[in-house]
Design a protein around this motif. Structure first.
Motif, PDB file in Angstrom:
ATOM      1  N   SER A   1       0.831  -1.206   0.000  1.00 55.09           N
ATOM      2  CA  SER A   1       0.000   0.000   0.000  1.00 55.09           C
ATOM      3  C   SER A   1       0.868   1.259   0.000  1.00 55.09           C
ATOM      4  O   SER A   1       0.358   2.365   0.099  1.00 55.09           O
ATOM      5  CB  SER A   1      -0.911  -0.016   1.219  1.00 55.09           C
ATOM      6  OG  SER A   1      -0.115  -0.065   2.388  1.00 55.09           O
ATOM      7  N   ARG A   2       2.202   1.095  -0.070  1.00 58.89           N
ATOM      8  CA  ARG A   2       3.101   2.251  -0.034  1.00 58.89           C
ATOM      9  C   ARG A   2       4.054   2.314  -1.219  1.00 58.89           C
ATOM     10  O   ARG A   2       4.955   3.126  -1.249  1.00 58.89           O
ATOM     11  CB  ARG A   2       3.908   2.247   1.269  1.00 58.89           C
ATOM     12  CG  ARG A   2       3.058   2.314   2.532  1.00 58.89           C
ATOM     13  CD  ARG A   2       3.894   2.125   3.781  1.00 58.89           C
ATOM     14  NE  ARG A   2       4.677   0.901   3.673  1.00 58.89           N
ATOM     15  CZ  ARG A   2       5.993   0.863   3.531  1.00 58.89           C
ATOM     16  NH1 ARG A   2       6.679   1.962   3.532  1.00 58.89           N
ATOM     17  NH2 ARG A   2       6.607  -0.295   3.407  1.00 58.89           N
ATOM     18  N   HIS A   3       3.889   1.418  -2.181  1.00 54.78           N
ATOM     19  CA  HIS A   3       4.791   1.397  -3.336  1.00 54.78           C
ATOM     20  C   HIS A   3       4.033   1.534  -4.650  1.00 54.78           C
ATOM     21  O   HIS A   3       3.026   0.874  -4.854  1.00 54.78           O
ATOM     22  CB  HIS A   3       5.597   0.093  -3.374  1.00 54.78           C
ATOM     23  CG  HIS A   3       6.669   0.028  -2.336  1.00 54.78           C
ATOM     24  ND1 HIS A   3       6.449  -0.502  -1.089  1.00 54.78           N
ATOM     25  CD2 HIS A   3       7.954   0.448  -2.354  1.00 54.78           C
ATOM     26  CE1 HIS A   3       7.572  -0.416  -0.371  1.00 54.78           C
ATOM     27  NE2 HIS A   3       8.497   0.155  -1.110  1.00 54.78           N
ATOM     28  N   LEU A   4       4.562   2.357  -5.540  1.00 54.83           N
ATOM     29  CA  LEU A   4       4.052   2.490  -6.897  1.00 54.83           C
ATOM     30  C   LEU A   4       5.208   2.215  -7.853  1.00 54.83           C
ATOM     31  O   LEU A   4       6.373   2.357  -7.473  1.00 54.83           O
ATOM     32  CB  LEU A   4       3.540   3.911  -7.137  1.00 54.83           C
ATOM     33  CG  LEU A   4       2.261   4.335  -6.420  1.00 54.83           C
ATOM     34  CD1 LEU A   4       2.114   5.851  -6.444  1.00 54.83           C
ATOM     35  CD2 LEU A   4       1.048   3.670  -7.065  1.00 54.83           C
ATOM     36  N   SER A   5       4.895   1.875  -9.091  1.00 59.41           N
ATOM     37  CA  SER A   5       5.954   1.699 -10.084  1.00 59.41           C
ATOM     38  C   SER A   5       6.337   3.039 -10.697  1.00 59.41           C
ATOM     39  O   SER A   5       7.432   3.208 -11.203  1.00 59.41           O
ATOM     40  CB  SER A   5       5.487   0.751 -11.191  1.00 59.41           C
ATOM     41  OG  SER A   5       4.936  -0.403 -10.616  1.00 59.41           O
TER      42      SER A   5
ATOM     43  N   TRP B   1       6.188  10.323  -7.963  1.00 59.35           N
ATOM     44  CA  TRP B   1       6.851  11.627  -8.113  1.00 59.35           C
ATOM     45  C   TRP B   1       7.773  11.872  -6.932  1.00 59.35           C
ATOM     46  O   TRP B   1       7.414  11.602  -5.789  1.00 59.35           O
ATOM     47  CB  TRP B   1       5.799  12.736  -8.230  1.00 59.35           C
ATOM     48  CG  TRP B   1       5.126  12.695  -9.566  1.00 59.35           C
ATOM     49  CD1 TRP B   1       4.302  11.702 -10.020  1.00 59.35           C
ATOM     50  CD2 TRP B   1       5.243  13.647 -10.624  1.00 59.35           C
ATOM     51  NE1 TRP B   1       3.892  11.991 -11.302  1.00 59.35           N
ATOM     52  CE2 TRP B   1       4.450  13.181 -11.690  1.00 59.35           C
ATOM     53  CE3 TRP B   1       5.928  14.850 -10.777  1.00 59.35           C
ATOM     54  CZ2 TRP B   1       4.327  13.872 -12.898  1.00 59.35           C
ATOM     55  CZ3 TRP B   1       5.804  15.539 -11.968  1.00 59.35           C
ATOM     56  CH2 TRP B   1       5.011  15.049 -13.018  1.00 59.35           C
ATOM     57  N   MET B   2       8.952  12.357  -7.249  1.00 59.47           N
ATOM     58  CA  MET B   2       9.920  12.564  -6.182  1.00 59.47           C
ATOM     59  C   MET B   2      10.459  13.988  -6.244  1.00 59.47           C
ATOM     60  O   MET B   2      10.654  14.563  -7.309  1.00 59.47           O
ATOM     61  CB  MET B   2      11.060  11.552  -6.302  1.00 59.47           C
ATOM     62  CG  MET B   2      11.986  11.571  -5.125  1.00 59.47           C
ATOM     63  SD  MET B   2      12.602   9.948  -4.672  1.00 59.47           S
ATOM     64  CE  MET B   2      13.631   9.572  -6.061  1.00 59.47           C
ATOM     65  N   ILE B   3      10.692  14.534  -5.061  1.00 55.67           N
ATOM     66  CA  ILE B   3      11.276  15.868  -4.915  1.00 55.67           C
ATOM     67  C   ILE B   3      12.660  15.655  -4.329  1.00 55.67           C
ATOM     68  O   ILE B   3      12.804  15.016  -3.282  1.00 55.67           O
ATOM     69  CB  ILE B   3      10.443  16.743  -3.944  1.00 55.67           C
ATOM     70  CG1 ILE B   3       9.025  16.915  -4.477  1.00 55.67           C
ATOM     71  CG2 ILE B   3      11.122  18.091  -3.740  1.00 55.67           C
ATOM     72  CD1 ILE B   3       8.051  15.886  -4.003  1.00 55.67           C
TER      73      ILE B   3
ATOM     74  N   GLU C   1       3.798  10.932  -3.237  1.00 55.69           N
ATOM     75  CA  GLU C   1       2.586  10.169  -2.906  1.00 55.69           C
ATOM     76  C   GLU C   1       2.562   9.757  -1.449  1.00 55.69           C
ATOM     77  O   GLU C   1       1.509   9.751  -0.811  1.00 55.69           O
ATOM     78  CB  GLU C   1       2.459   8.942  -3.812  1.00 55.69           C
ATOM     79  CG  GLU C   1       2.045   9.285  -5.243  1.00 55.69           C
ATOM     80  CD  GLU C   1       3.143   9.956  -6.041  1.00 55.69           C
ATOM     81  OE1 GLU C   1       4.333   9.812  -5.669  1.00 55.69           O
ATOM     82  OE2 GLU C   1       2.830  10.632  -7.043  1.00 55.69           O
ATOM     83  N   ARG C   2       3.736   9.406  -0.891  1.00 57.33           N
ATOM     84  CA  ARG C   2       3.747   9.061   0.544  1.00 57.33           C
ATOM     85  C   ARG C   2       3.377  10.288   1.364  1.00 57.33           C
ATOM     86  O   ARG C   2       2.760  10.172   2.421  1.00 57.33           O
ATOM     87  CB  ARG C   2       5.113   8.522   0.948  1.00 57.33           C
ATOM     88  CG  ARG C   2       5.397   7.196   0.277  1.00 57.33           C
ATOM     89  CD  ARG C   2       6.138   6.225   1.146  1.00 57.33           C
ATOM     90  NE  ARG C   2       6.440   5.037   0.347  1.00 57.33           N
ATOM     91  CZ  ARG C   2       7.539   4.325   0.451  1.00 57.33           C
ATOM     92  NH1 ARG C   2       8.458   4.643   1.348  1.00 57.33           N
ATOM     93  NH2 ARG C   2       7.722   3.258  -0.309  1.00 57.33           N
ATOM     94  N   THR C   3       3.745  11.468   0.887  1.00 55.29           N
ATOM     95  CA  THR C   3       3.399  12.700   1.591  1.00 55.29           C
ATOM     96  C   THR C   3       1.888  12.926   1.549  1.00 55.29           C
ATOM     97  O   THR C   3       1.268  13.241   2.566  1.00 55.29           O
ATOM     98  CB  THR C   3       4.135  13.900   0.958  1.00 55.29           C
ATOM     99  OG1 THR C   3       5.508  13.562   0.819  1.00 55.29           O
ATOM    100  CG2 THR C   3       3.999  15.146   1.807  1.00 55.29           C
TER     101      THR C   3
HETATM  102  P1  ATP Z   1      11.311   1.859   0.623  1.00 55.49           P
HETATM  103  O1  ATP Z   1      12.408   1.300   1.472  1.00 55.49           O
HETATM  104  O2  ATP Z   1      10.152   2.385   1.392  1.00 55.49           O
HETATM  105  O3  ATP Z   1      10.912   0.962  -0.503  1.00 55.49           O
HETATM  106  P2  ATP Z   1      13.420   3.276  -0.666  1.00 55.49           P
HETATM  107  O4  ATP Z   1      14.406   3.273   0.442  1.00 55.49           O
HETATM  108  O5  ATP Z   1      13.583   2.322  -1.779  1.00 55.49           O
HETATM  109  O6  ATP Z   1      11.937   3.146  -0.081  1.00 55.49           O
HETATM  110  P3  ATP Z   1      14.456   5.777  -1.716  1.00 55.49           P
HETATM  111  O7  ATP Z   1      15.208   5.199  -2.818  1.00 55.49           O
HETATM  112  O8  ATP Z   1      15.194   6.240  -0.517  1.00 55.49           O
HETATM  113  O9  ATP Z   1      13.303   4.746  -1.257  1.00 55.49           O
HETATM  114  O10 ATP Z   1      13.498   6.916  -2.286  1.00 55.49           O
HETATM  115  C1  ATP Z   1      13.248   8.150  -1.634  1.00 55.49           C
HETATM  116  C2  ATP Z   1      11.779   8.308  -1.286  1.00 55.49           C
HETATM  117  O11 ATP Z   1      10.945   8.029  -2.404  1.00 55.49           O
HETATM  118  C3  ATP Z   1      11.297   7.364  -0.212  1.00 55.49           C
HETATM  119  O12 ATP Z   1      11.595   7.860   1.063  1.00 55.49           O
HETATM  120  C4  ATP Z   1       9.806   7.315  -0.474  1.00 55.49           C
HETATM  121  O13 ATP Z   1       9.149   8.451   0.074  1.00 55.49           O
HETATM  122  C5  ATP Z   1       9.724   7.421  -1.975  1.00 55.49           C
HETATM  123  N1  ATP Z   1       9.582   6.109  -2.620  1.00 55.49           N
HETATM  124  C6  ATP Z   1      10.541   5.177  -2.831  1.00 55.49           C
HETATM  125  N2  ATP Z   1      10.077   4.124  -3.499  1.00 55.49           N
HETATM  126  C7  ATP Z   1       8.766   4.374  -3.729  1.00 55.49           C
HETATM  127  C8  ATP Z   1       7.732   3.648  -4.405  1.00 55.49           C
HETATM  128  N3  ATP Z   1       7.968   2.467  -4.987  1.00 55.49           N
HETATM  129  N4  ATP Z   1       6.502   4.228  -4.475  1.00 55.49           N
HETATM  130  C9  ATP Z   1       6.270   5.423  -3.915  1.00 55.49           C
HETATM  131  N5  ATP Z   1       7.203   6.162  -3.269  1.00 55.49           N
HETATM  132  C10 ATP Z   1       8.442   5.641  -3.171  1.00 55.49           C
END
Ligand code: ATP
Ligand code: MN
Length: 471
Positions: A246-250, A253-255, A444-446
């Motif tokens: 429920s927290r991962h997408l393929s 959007w990242m800032i 999206e997590r935000t």
């Molecule tokens: P996680 O361990 O939760 O899978 P990650 O350590 O792989 O995340 P980073 O590579 O550090 O993630 O990415 C930076 C940020 O991008 C994360 O803190 C998270 O907010 C977001 N993020 C990462 N992967 C995903 C995803 N598959 N879907 C949505 N948001 C993501």
């Protein structure tokens, strides 16, 4: 009756709800939410246009020429134009309403087939009608909050002199260390060009080499930060991991801000100020939507955000965090020991149970983090940090970057990366290297955290996930 309203002027519903606009003539357009007919020869029609959570009530009297022929056929989902006057509403529910002078129907919605008739449809069902779900209360509110978060992100950085940099979506470097990548190719899968050893010859591919969709704009962000000092990226990123959570997408959007002359402390402070600014802005500018989330989605949504804005984030080193987890007496599915990557259950224990506020974990073991993170003097840990929040877990991942050429080269070799391939990245250390740091916030997590929405697929308009790419 003549009106002075030009045909291109349109008043959004949000304006028609304001007391100070009483007396004004308006042209209002939108979609019908409900129609109630009164025996007195008039109807109340609720019209929504997405400009705010609420709808405006339109009073249509039977003296309107199309009252019997059209207005009495209006149902949920029909689109209309109303020209009329904003008047004080005698009803208790609202301050203003619109007395229609004319009502035009753009299009009806057949109640027999319109999928949004019933209230309380499930999130799962709404995902199957992603083209219509923005018309629901929940998805309208999510869209406006997401928009406010994006506005707020740009505002935070722009007001501090950060330069918005566009990093590429298609990349030619095959390992950025952040996860599995989607291939970008125009090769014909039925007739793949092969080299002598049988492997695919990407020299014949569109770009003359193997290319992928980006997993992060960080490395390119660093190139601009080592010239413009403070920069940020804000764009789509792609991860081909098969994680059905429920927290991962393929596609998400990242800032990613990147700051020269900044260390891990500065990075953590920036992340904290940044999140607090976003949360404050949402509370102020999306109060009506937030009230809805608080009532219908997560009873603690507003309280949680306020509490976070008013208190300092907790900072614990990875070693301290492991110690806490080992001593807390909680049974975890995945056992804890120094050196493991913290799992979601561990992160959530720290932020939800132990500290009950956002927690920044820093100085992680080098073996579970990327090659570019700055090595600490202990030789075992790197200057990494993750910001963890209740319900969502990791929301930000960042680090101070390794600015020492020799140390970086050693780390790359240890990670089986070839320094030759990253010549451009190493050049940044070769010529005028500076301490620098940055982080990545998942948009999206935000949105998920702010709204309390349970599934990340419901905070992006068109979610992409394993076996899911509709609309
Ligand atoms: P996680 O361990 O939760 O899978 P990650 O350590 O792989 O995340 P980073 O590579 O550090 O993630 O990415 C930076 C940020 O991008 C994360 O803190 C998270 O907010 C977001 N993020 C990462 N992967 C995903 C995803 N598959 N879907 C949505 N948001 C993501
Ligand atoms: Mn991370």
């Amino acid at each position: 009756m003549t009106t002075s309203v030009e045909s291109y002027v349109r008043t959004p519903v949000v304006e028609t709800l304001k007391k100070e606009n009483i007396g004004k003539t308006v042209r209002l357009c939108g979609w019908v939410r409900t129609r109630r007919d009164s025996k007195g020869g008039f109807s109340f029609i609720e019209v929504n246009d997405g400009s705010t959570f609420k709808s405006v009530q339109v009073l249509a009297e039977n003296k309107l020429s199309n009252y019997d022929s059209e207005i009495l056929k209006l149902g949920i989902g029909s689109s209309v134009e109303v020209i009329g006057t904003i008047v004080e509403s005698p009803g208790k529910e609202q301050t203003t309403e619109i007395k229609a002078e004319s009502l035009k129907v753009f299009g009806y919605a057949d109640p027999a087939t319109y999928p949004l008739q019933k209230k309380g449809t499930s999130m799962e069902f709404l995902r199957t009608i992603a083209h219509l779900r923005p018309r629901t209360n929940t998805f309208g509110a999510v869209a406006r909050v997401r928009n406010e978060i994006c506005r707020s992100i740009h505002d935070f950085f722009q007001s501090r002199g950060f330069v918005y940099v566009h990093t590429p979506i298609i990349t030619g470097s095959d390992c950025e260390g952040a996860g599995q990548m989607f291939k970008v190719t125009t090769l014909d899968f039925d007739k793949l060009p092969r080299k002598e050893d049988g492997s695919v010859n990407f020299e014949e591919d569109f770009f003359g080499k193997a290319t992928n969709l980006t997993v992060s704009g960080q490395l390119q962000g660093e190139m601009y930060a080592t010239a413009l000092t403070n920069v940020y990226t804000f764009g789509p990123t792609f991860r081909a991991e098969n994680s059905n959570t429920s927290r991962h997408l393929s596609e998400f959007w990242m800032i990613e801000p990147e700051m020269s002359f900044c260390d891990l402390e500065g990075n953590m402070q920036c992340a904290e100020d940044f999140l607090k600014t976003i949360f404050n802005n949402v509370l102020t500018n999306c109060s009506v939507d937030m009230q809805f989330f608080n009532e219908r989605i997560d009873k603690t949504a507003i309280e949680t955000l306020k509490h976070i804005c008013d208190s300092a984030f907790v900072r614990v080193s990875y070693t301290e965090a492991v110690d806490i987890l080992l001593k807390c007496g909680e049974k975890f599915e995945f056992p804890v020991s120094w050196g493991i990557d913290l799992q979601s259950e561990h992160e959530r224990y720290l932020t939800e149970k132990k500290f009950k506020k956002p927690v920044i974990v820093y100085d992680y073991p080098k073996d579970i983090k990327a090659f570019y993170m700055r090595l600490n003097d202990d030789g075992k840990t790197v200057r990494a940090m993750d910001v963890l929040v209740p319900k969502v877990g990791e929301i930000i991942g960042g680090s101070q970057r390794e600015e020492r050429l020799d140390v970086l080269e050693e780390r790359m070799k240890a990670c089986h990366l070839s320094p030759e391939e990253y010549w451009w990245y190493l050049d940044l250390r070769r010529y005028g290297t500076v301490p620098h740091a940055g982080f990545g916030l998942g948009l999206e997590r935000t949105v998920q955290f702010v709204t309390g929405m349970g599934n990340i697929r419901d905070v992006i308009p068109f979610p992409r996930a394993p076996k899911t790419a509709d609309f």
